[in-house]
Design a protein around this motif. Sequence first.
Motif, PDB file in Angstrom:
ATOM      1  N   LEU A 142      73.971 -16.600  24.027  1.00  0.00           N
ATOM      2  CA  LEU A 142      75.244 -16.120  24.571  1.00  0.00           C
ATOM      3  C   LEU A 142      75.520 -16.631  25.980  1.00  0.00           C
ATOM      4  O   LEU A 142      76.681 -16.708  26.388  1.00  0.00           O
ATOM      5  N   ALA A 146      79.159 -17.857  27.047  1.00  0.00           N
ATOM      6  CA  ALA A 146      79.917 -17.226  28.124  1.00  0.00           C
ATOM      7  C   ALA A 146      80.435 -18.272  29.106  1.00  0.00           C
ATOM      8  O   ALA A 146      81.563 -18.171  29.604  1.00  0.00           O
ATOM      9  N   ASP A 147      79.628 -19.296  29.365  1.00  0.00           N
ATOM     10  CA  ASP A 147      80.078 -20.381  30.243  1.00  0.00           C
ATOM     11  C   ASP A 147      81.249 -21.137  29.613  1.00  0.00           C
ATOM     12  O   ASP A 147      82.228 -21.483  30.303  1.00  0.00           O
ATOM     13  N   ALA A 149      83.362 -19.932  27.401  1.00  0.00           N
ATOM     14  CA  ALA A 149      84.516 -19.043  27.435  1.00  0.00           C
ATOM     15  C   ALA A 149      85.168 -19.033  28.812  1.00  0.00           C
ATOM     16  O   ALA A 149      86.397 -19.022  28.938  1.00  0.00           O
ATOM     17  N   ALA A 150      84.343 -19.051  29.849  1.00  0.00           N
ATOM     18  CA  ALA A 150      84.879 -19.085  31.212  1.00  0.00           C
ATOM     19  C   ALA A 150      85.672 -20.359  31.450  1.00  0.00           C
ATOM     20  O   ALA A 150      86.748 -20.337  32.060  1.00  0.00           O
ATOM     21  N   PRO A 155      87.866 -14.462  27.629  1.00  0.00           N
ATOM     22  CA  PRO A 155      86.680 -13.611  27.732  1.00  0.00           C
ATOM     23  C   PRO A 155      85.931 -13.498  26.404  1.00  0.00           C
ATOM     24  O   PRO A 155      86.544 -13.459  25.335  1.00  0.00           O
ATOM     25  N   LEU A 156      84.612 -13.471  26.486  1.00  0.00           N
ATOM     26  CA  LEU A 156      83.756 -13.188  25.348  1.00  0.00           C
ATOM     27  C   LEU A 156      83.508 -11.687  25.341  1.00  0.00           C
ATOM     28  O   LEU A 156      83.082 -11.123  26.347  1.00  0.00           O
ATOM     29  N   ARG A 176      74.149  -8.053  29.933  1.00  0.00           N
ATOM     30  CA  ARG A 176      74.971  -8.542  31.050  1.00  0.00           C
ATOM     31  C   ARG A 176      74.107  -8.787  32.283  1.00  0.00           C
ATOM     32  O   ARG A 176      74.272  -9.789  32.984  1.00  0.00           O
ATOM     33  N   SER A 184      82.966 -13.692  32.597  1.00  0.00           N
ATOM     34  CA  SER A 184      83.502 -14.021  31.277  1.00  0.00           C
ATOM     35  C   SER A 184      82.882 -13.201  30.150  1.00  0.00           C
ATOM     36  O   SER A 184      83.358 -13.269  29.009  1.00  0.00           O
ATOM     37  N   LEU A 185      81.830 -12.439  30.430  1.00  0.00           N
ATOM     38  CA  LEU A 185      81.189 -11.620  29.395  1.00  0.00           C
ATOM     39  C   LEU A 185      81.692 -10.189  29.502  1.00  0.00           C
ATOM     40  O   LEU A 185      81.373  -9.466  30.449  1.00  0.00           O
TER      41      LEU A 185
END
Length: 294
Positions: A142, A146-147, A149-150, A155-156, A176, A184-185
Amino acid sequence: MIQRIRFGYGTNGLTDLRLDDALGMLADLGYDGVGLTLDHMHLDPLAPDLATRTRHIARRLDALGLAVTVETGARYVLDPRHKHGPSLLDPDPERRALRTGLLTRAVQVAADLGAHAVHCFSGITPDGTDPDTAWQRLADTLGPLADLAARDGVPLAVEPEPGHLLATLADFHRLRSALGSPESLGLTLDIGHCLVVEPEPPADCVRAAAPWLRHVQIEDMRPGVHEHLPFGDGEIDFPPVLDALAATGYQGLTVVELPRHSHAGPDFAERSLAFLRAAAPQAAVRLPVPGGTP
């Protein structure tokens, strides 16, 4: 300040309808958006010409005025024999890569649709895998997502799922923290799941989750029993939940999640919106105009 709640309906509860028909029906009923599950019967993430098909759906959503969240909970989209398999925790790195590949495509689809978030989940810890190894696999898979998605501005939104490695709000915070708390998470909060796995009432869970909320799923449920039920068939007291949600400032979709009721999807979609509008604080919903378009 009371935030208007924007209600959506999940396409995993409308699998007997063509996607174009499902979207048109939801708009006609007065929904604000849709939780779009990437699956073979709708927007198949593994079929050819995904970008072309996604552009068609983007135009359709825009014409209907529907917002969208991309969901990745299809049961057999990757493995026709194993429900939700393979997961991010699979011992085989090649099978884990199938799941990360699906989520990578989901992020791209979400970016192309202008979606509010991409929903995902951890999966069940495989037999013979110790918890520390499972948590490391989850972080390792993940983190890069997340990177991604950013980078794409989507957002994830990880969902705590009963029976999964990441099952509770506390588990979400563990992940987290392990990833360095990336912006982004975020979190998918399923209201019914709160009644199954959380020690606090669902309304309190909404308030506790508020800073990280990126997606909300909603249905009725009974304490300790993970079964998605139509509203009124379970034991959730919805007015306090919706009051709490309206007070958080959350601006994403609150999506009805009835994946086992597709056989009567149009009826449940209509009944669900009427129930939620009646249960929510009046200032927090868009009410239908008598004799006109909702």
